[in-house]
Design a protein around this motif. Structure first.
Motif, PDB file in Angstrom:
ATOM      1  N   TRP A 161       0.810  -1.219   0.000  1.00 48.73           N
ATOM      2  CA  TRP A 161       0.000   0.000   0.000  1.00 48.73           C
ATOM      3  C   TRP A 161       0.845   1.272   0.000  1.00 48.73           C
ATOM      4  N   PHE A 162       2.102   1.172   0.371  1.00 47.65           N
ATOM      5  CA  PHE A 162       2.895   2.373   0.635  1.00 47.65           C
ATOM      6  C   PHE A 162       3.206   3.192  -0.625  1.00 47.65           C
ATOM      7  N   PRO A 163       3.790   2.591  -1.689  1.00 48.45           N
ATOM      8  CA  PRO A 163       4.059   3.406  -2.893  1.00 48.45           C
ATOM      9  C   PRO A 163       2.818   4.018  -3.539  1.00 48.45           C
ATOM     10  N   PRO A 164       1.680   3.279  -3.673  1.00 47.86           N
ATOM     11  CA  PRO A 164       0.497   3.931  -4.258  1.00 47.86           C
ATOM     12  C   PRO A 164      -0.033   5.105  -3.446  1.00 47.86           C
ATOM     13  N   VAL A 165       0.017   4.988  -2.129  1.00 42.71           N
ATOM     14  CA  VAL A 165      -0.439   6.110  -1.290  1.00 42.71           C
ATOM     15  C   VAL A 165       0.502   7.299  -1.438  1.00 42.71           C
ATOM     16  N   MET A 166       1.801   7.035  -1.460  1.00 41.31           N
ATOM     17  CA  MET A 166       2.777   8.108  -1.642  1.00 41.31           C
ATOM     18  C   MET A 166       2.590   8.821  -2.978  1.00 41.31           C
ATOM     19  N   GLN A 167       2.224   8.074  -4.006  1.00 42.81           N
ATOM     20  CA  GLN A 167       2.089   8.648  -5.331  1.00 42.81           C
ATOM     21  C   GLN A 167       0.926   9.630  -5.416  1.00 42.81           C
ATOM     22  N   GLY A 168      -0.091   9.474  -4.580  1.00 40.19           N
ATOM     23  CA  GLY A 168      -1.280  10.299  -4.690  1.00 40.19           C
ATOM     24  C   GLY A 168      -1.327  11.498  -3.779  1.00 40.19           C
ATOM     25  N   ILE A 169      -0.275  11.755  -2.998  1.00 46.84           N
ATOM     26  CA  ILE A 169      -0.297  12.869  -2.058  1.00 46.84           C
ATOM     27  C   ILE A 169       0.852  13.827  -2.363  1.00 46.84           C
ATOM     28  N   SER A 170       0.823  14.978  -1.701  1.00 47.10           N
ATOM     29  CA  SER A 170       1.835  16.008  -1.953  1.00 47.10           C
ATOM     30  C   SER A 170       3.150  15.633  -1.270  1.00 47.10           C
ATOM     31  N   TRP A 171       4.175  16.423  -1.555  1.00 46.87           N
ATOM     32  CA  TRP A 171       5.497  16.132  -0.989  1.00 46.87           C
ATOM     33  C   TRP A 171       5.515  16.296   0.518  1.00 46.87           C
ATOM     34  N   LEU A 172       4.865  17.338   1.030  1.00 44.56           N
ATOM     35  CA  LEU A 172       4.875  17.565   2.477  1.00 44.56           C
ATOM     36  C   LEU A 172       4.103  16.471   3.209  1.00 44.56           C
ATOM     37  N   GLN A 173       2.989  16.027   2.617  1.00 46.05           N
ATOM     38  CA  GLN A 173       2.257  14.910   3.204  1.00 46.05           C
ATOM     39  C   GLN A 173       3.070  13.627   3.122  1.00 46.05           C
ATOM     40  N   SER A 174       3.826  13.462   2.033  1.00 46.03           N
ATOM     41  CA  SER A 174       4.696  12.293   1.904  1.00 46.03           C
ATOM     42  C   SER A 174       5.764  12.281   2.990  1.00 46.03           C
TER      43      SER A 174
END
Length: 334
Positions: free
Chosen positions: A106-119
């Motif tokens: 789940w980690f890479p897909p979630v990272m792909q859909g959010i902003s850099w600061l949220q990442s």
């Protein structure tokens, strides 16, 4: 300059409160409450982004974290009848929450859909409570699970980032690889993982500062980034090399301390070898990112230092040179 909206500030405060409640509690129930407060505070932060994929990422994150929390609750009655199985379930739930392999899907897909600061928040702050719980739950059963997860995280993190062209996915696989080193530090002592986590947070913030200020989301954007500024080129190179653990930068010190513990305690050499080989693999795609901006950048673009936001983003990356000034002090303090 980062300016938070009122609702973002409110949820950021409750997010930190959830972490403090969970870390400082002596009861598993209060700890679970802190985890839930942290989760319910982070979901609105994810959905507050203007990115159209943020809602999808928030839903994925919520479902995964809810599964982890449900597993923690399910392990409570088992602890009185089958304690070893309860420890196995709790350890697996915590590994799922931090995105360590083999629960990394789940980690890479979630990272792909959010902003850099949220990442950055997802890679660092959101991992504090589960890692602290794992540190306090070191039994024979949980230690074996941590070893297996650390080895698999090193393999997945090293190989997964080789064929990626999206920078957020590259950083996400990098985070999975660093999770392998963090799990190794957790298995030794609390002070070691605190040192590693603090260093990793600072280095990740330095990388995100550059990528966020230039709004880089794809590998090709590194070729057209405003890189006439030599300090910006050097800052990106230093940050990525430090993230890969290249001496004598900041990222090398915590890895050296982990390797030192492996040697002193004579722990499994297979475990250490997997960490070292995966570190070389991650360093390869860090160098690929850095050299793309250094060698192949367009000469037709104006200097990015004309933007005050870009100028301020250079301060943090050059902190990676700090070990040149005080390596002996850190080693003596450790």
């Amino acid at each position: 300059m980062l300016i938070l909206k009122p609702h973002q500030l409110l949820f950021s405060i409750t997010l930190v409160m959830g972490i403090l409640i969970a870390v400082s509690s002596s009861s598993w129930f209060i700890l679970w409450m802190g985890l839930e407060l942290n989760l319910l505070s982070f979901i609105p932060i994810l959905t507050s982004s203007s990115n159209r994929y943020s809602a999808e990422s928030a839903l994925k994150y919520f479902l995964i974290q809810a599964l982890g929390s449900a597993s923690l609750l399910a392990a409570c009655p088992l602890s009185m009848t089958i304690p070893q199985l309860a420890v196995l379930i709790i350890s697996s739930a915590l590994l799922l929450k931090v995105g360590a392999a083999p629960f990394h899907f789940w980690f890479p897909p979630v990272m792909q859909g959010i902003s850099w600061l949220q990442s950055l928040t997802l890679m660092t702050i959101q991992k504090i409570t589960p890692i602290a719980m794992m540190s306090s739950l070191l039994h024979d059963t949980s230690t074996q699970i941590i070893i297996l997860s650390s080895i698999s995280s090193s393999i997945v993190g090293g190989l997964g980032g080789l064929n990626q062209t999206l920078t957020r996915k590259i950083i996400s696989y990098s985070s999975i690889n660093h999770m392998a080193w963090l799990l190794a530090a957790v298995s030794f002592n609390e002070r070691l993982w605190l040192i590693y986590f603090s260093s990793y947070t600072l280095i990740s913030a330095s990388v995100v500062a550059i990528l966020h200020s230039n709004q880089i989301f794809h590998f090709n954007q590194l070729l057209t980034m405003n890189l006439l500024s030599k300090p910006l080129k050097l800052a990106l190179l230093l940050s990525l090399l430090s993230l890969g653990g290249m001496p004598p930068l900041l990222g090398f010190l915590p890895k050296m301390l982990v390797i030192q513990e492996f040697i002193l305690t004579q722990t499994s050499l297979i475990w250490l070898a997997s960490l070292l080989v995966s570190a070389l693999l991650t360093l390869f795609f860090y160098l690929r990112m850095a050299l793309s901006s250094l060698i192949l950048s367009s000469p037709k673009l104006k200097s990015s230092l004309q933007n005050p936001q870009h100028r301020s983003s250079l301060i943090l990356p050059f902190l990676n040179l700090s070990p040149l000034l005080y390596p002996l002090i850190l080693l003596i303090a450790y």
